[in-house]
Enzyme design. Structure first.
Site, PDB file in Angstrom:
ATOM      1  N   GLN A  62    -111.467 -90.685  -3.913  1.00 32.59           N
ATOM      2  CA  GLN A  62    -112.043 -89.224  -3.453  1.00 32.59           C
ATOM      3  C   GLN A  62    -112.241 -89.245  -1.996  1.00 32.59           C
ATOM      4  OE1 GLN A  62    -112.071 -87.062  -6.178  1.00 32.59           O
ATOM      5  NE2 GLN A  62    -111.280 -88.163  -6.804  1.00 32.59           N
ATOM      6  N   GLY A 119    -116.084 -78.907  -9.157  1.00 32.63           N
ATOM      7  CA  GLY A 119    -115.761 -79.890  -9.072  1.00 32.63           C
ATOM      8  C   GLY A 119    -114.565 -80.086  -7.677  1.00 32.63           C
ATOM      9  N   HIS A 120    -113.995 -81.119  -7.468  1.00 32.93           N
ATOM     10  CA  HIS A 120    -113.094 -81.448  -6.530  1.00 32.93           C
ATOM     11  C   HIS A 120    -112.451 -80.650  -5.708  1.00 32.93           C
ATOM     12  CE1 HIS A 120    -110.981 -84.657  -8.289  1.00 32.93           C
ATOM     13  NE2 HIS A 120    -110.466 -83.545  -8.957  1.00 32.93           N
ATOM     14  N   ASN A 121    -112.172 -80.130  -4.757  1.00 32.24           N
ATOM     15  CA  ASN A 121    -111.158 -79.122  -4.492  1.00 32.24           C
ATOM     16  C   ASN A 121    -111.292 -78.064  -5.283  1.00 32.24           C
ATOM     17  OD1 ASN A 121    -110.258 -81.896  -3.427  1.00 32.24           O
ATOM     18  ND2 ASN A 121    -108.767 -82.138  -5.256  1.00 32.24           N
ATOM     19  N   SER A 168    -109.564 -78.055  -7.986  1.00 31.52           N
ATOM     20  CA  SER A 168    -109.156 -77.914  -7.987  1.00 31.52           C
ATOM     21  C   SER A 168    -108.205 -76.468  -7.939  1.00 31.52           C
ATOM     22  CB  SER A 168    -107.505 -78.800  -7.552  1.00 31.52           C
ATOM     23  OG  SER A 168    -107.342 -79.501  -7.451  1.00 31.52           O
TER      24      SER A 168
END
Lengths: 342, 342, 342
Positions: C209, C250-252, C270
């Site tokens: 990450q 969440g990530h992105n 994402s």
């Protein structure tokens, strides 16, 4: 076996002592003077342990059980294995919990202020208060006698905390009056500003959050739960209410007495719950509603209307529970009926 | 470009080195000695960066890609732009992750006990343990070699932590045995008492929470997740299981090995999950259920019955996934069919 | 009455001053020089307090109200009780909030580094920064002028924080660039690794990450909310967005400007939100979706497809809101229709 590294036993207790503390009737061939050293489930209990049987489902385990003593409902006495001391009571499970409490009562933290705590000189601490390392207590805060402020807890200015209240590691409390014998678990957030915007025809605008959080006596608040302060009125949690982990309680919410709020429930701003309301896991309740005394809300429900006292509801949007069950049955039929289609 | 303020590069690596570390076959006109300095997506990668192509959807981006090197599935090789070094592999994405790991491995924290940490003299620390500022480690705790206890973390009495385990800022752990190479994210709460009341005909009563939390090796536990200790039995998280943020795991829950539990899932007390179970986001699972090996549960489902091994379910209440899809299709038809009505 | 232990009044203000600060027109028999000492609701306000009336529902309370002054919509002026100073405005509620802000502006924390904070010599602090007790600021971090880092907060290496940003007790921030005037509530987790595994035909694998979290100016982030860093791209929260408690991002994920994200929402990796998107409580949004500008998503919805700009949706899976309402109506009919069946 209860792990002695984590739980210090105050036992052993004789079978006669266990009978006395629970009000159970001692019957059977067992020795009333037998020293019981621990509690255990039916299937693993040994000759110096006490087990319990309340549910017929576990009868076969009871018949082959090797426990020295067993709390047992009267109707199962004839099935007891030989030599077992029987503690006969209509509430075996409840009394098993009582014996657990006698063996392993919560250990009080060492009283005093840890040298690595930061307590403002203008804070007031009652007798035998314990302040853990890294805890921060601001000016004007008042902590009642025998209360325990855990490691790295942050208590804001002027917060009041009653007697014998315990606050777990890393929690934070501001703008709040907390009662006695309250148990706040690690990571709880109490008293931060609510989600303080409102809308009018010109769009959203911020509303100052000028109220407090009032937590009455004997409340439990689970780990990482968040309770926002009121916007002018207060946010209130009534006496004896139990709140599980990761629950969200919005500003101006009033929760009555003896409510049960299971994990991951969210209650939006200005909603009022009566007494003895039960919200099962992951329920969401919209804002500005009235939920009456004794209302029960099924897990995962979404409540967007007020609910009168005594009613059980379920579903999203929530409807009376019998109607919800019919909805589920109808949807199940739809899922099967169209089986041929795909 | 990976931000060097936050991630220190262990590169550059030559294209030949990247081929060696991934087992990819090096083809094309590119220079095997070319120094690659970073990773980047197809559309922004430049002449000293490596990208990857696995999905046909991004083929047009690949054709115009300016990356010095690219991990690529064999079938796309003919479409490569001129001069690009091609690292051919059936698993470009997985090998891109491997290269990322080589460039930017997790940086170990500086070993030693920070002077602002509070470590009880009766705690045991393994070799090269790192204890951050403000961390509190209680008596009897044992921390395995090379483990990292982050800033303001609180480790309770007698807690055991294996080797090379990392615990993020502000987390708290009590009444627990934690394995090796476990990664606990910031704000996690492990080992507090469960929501410990039961009901009988006389109403609710509190049950002492006398169990522990057992976390096996190689588990990941996401930020602000809560895992309650058992009530007598233990709460167990099996080896290699990955838990996302804001998950609630109740007392006595047993999670098998290699499970995936996505954010905001809640698992009620005494439920058992087999191995390789997948719970998608915001799922709720009721208490005292058995969820078999390999079960998959769709996002937002509410599970109120046990699920046999290998079955995929969805919905609230959850049903087999094909039945759930038919329910959805039927409800969609209802929403359209009645269009004339309103 | 606003509790003076928690909120220090900057008043009193005369009725004329309140008119000036809100642009309201002063009418009625009230004394423009009357000193107003506090705000209160209609039903409890006394002769030195100001109240407001915007909604016809509360007209009867208005007629008997004892407030010295009242913000009131023009149409209600004829109903005012005698002697009350009337501040006439089309936006009484909004101006009531403005007066609250004038009486009780947020109190800046005392500038300076508390002796019990741990600030790395290689961190840079702007003018009048306040660092609370137990806070940890790592090497390379930069904190803008007048920002406040609360007690026991942890700021990771190289994190940048703009001017006049406030971070509440026990929060942690790493791998992030935070703007100006951002308000981060207690217990927030920003910048930890995302749920970083992907699947291919060989099973799951971990993805490093390597991205950051970018929080633009004027963002609010509620208590115990978690925002994971990107995996390569960044996670971004756009200017002026307001996020409630216990939200998972969440990530992105990219969140646009001026969005409103209510408590316990989860947004998977994402996914991209446009500007002015509203997600009501407990919504879940799957990964890799596009949610257009101005989209509104009803509480508890599960979104598994992209939503075009300007569309309101509801349900799980979410559909256009009118279709969702028809689904609800149809399901309600099913629940009633089959009443005879069971």
């Amino acid at each position: 076996m209860t792990d002695p590294r984590f739980f210090r036993s105050h036992g052993p207790f004789t079978v006669a002592e266990l009978a006395a503390m629970t009000g159970a009737e001692l019957v059977g061939a067992g020795d009333p003077g037998l020293a019981i050293t621990d509690l255990a489930p039916l299937d693993t209990a040994g000759p110096t342990q006490v087990a319990f049987l309340e549910n017929r489902r576990y009868l076969s385990g009871f018949r082959s059980c090797r426990a020295g003593a067993c709390l047992v409902a009267p109707e199962f006495v004839p099935q007891a294995p030989e030599g077992m001391a029987l503690l006969v009571t209509p509430r075996p499970r409840r009394n098993f919990a009582r014996i657990g409490q006698a063996f392993f009562p919560p250990e009080p933290a060492a009283p005093g202020v840890h040298p690595a705590a930061v307590v403002d000189p203008a804070a007031e601490l009652g007798d035998s208060v314990s302040i853990g390392p890294g805890a921060v207590v601001a000016a004007g805060a008042r902590i009642g006698a025998r209360s325990e402020i855990g490691p790295n807890v942050v208590i804001g200015e002027a917060v009041e905390i009653g007697e014998a209240t315990r606050i777990g590691a890393g929690a934070s409390v501001s703008h709040a009056l907390i009662g006695a014998r309250v148990h706040i678990y690690p990571g709880v957030r109490i008293g931060q500003p609510g989600f303080g915007f409102e809308m009018d025809a010109d769009g959203p605008f911020m509303v100052p959050q000028l109220g407090r959080v009032i937590v009455e006596d004997d409340v439990e608040i689970g780990a990482n739960t968040t309770i926002d302060r009121g916007s002018g009125p207060d946010t209130v949690i009534g006496r004896g209410t139990m709140i599980d982990n990761l629950v969200q309680i919005g500003h101006n919410v009033v929760v009555g007495r003896g409510c049960i709020i299971v994990a991951q429930v969210g209650i939006s701003g200005s909603t009022r719950l009566g007494n003895r309301v039960v919200l099962a896991g992951q329920v969401g309740v919209a804002g500005h509603l009235e939920i009456g005394d004794g209302v029960q809300i099924a897990a995962k429900s979404g409540v967007n209307r007020s609910v009168p006292a005594g009613v059980a509801v379920g579903g999203a949007p929530a409807v009376p529970i019998r109607e919800f069950r019919r909805q589920i049955a109808a949807i199940k039929r739809l899922g099967r009926r169209s089986e041929g289609d795909t």
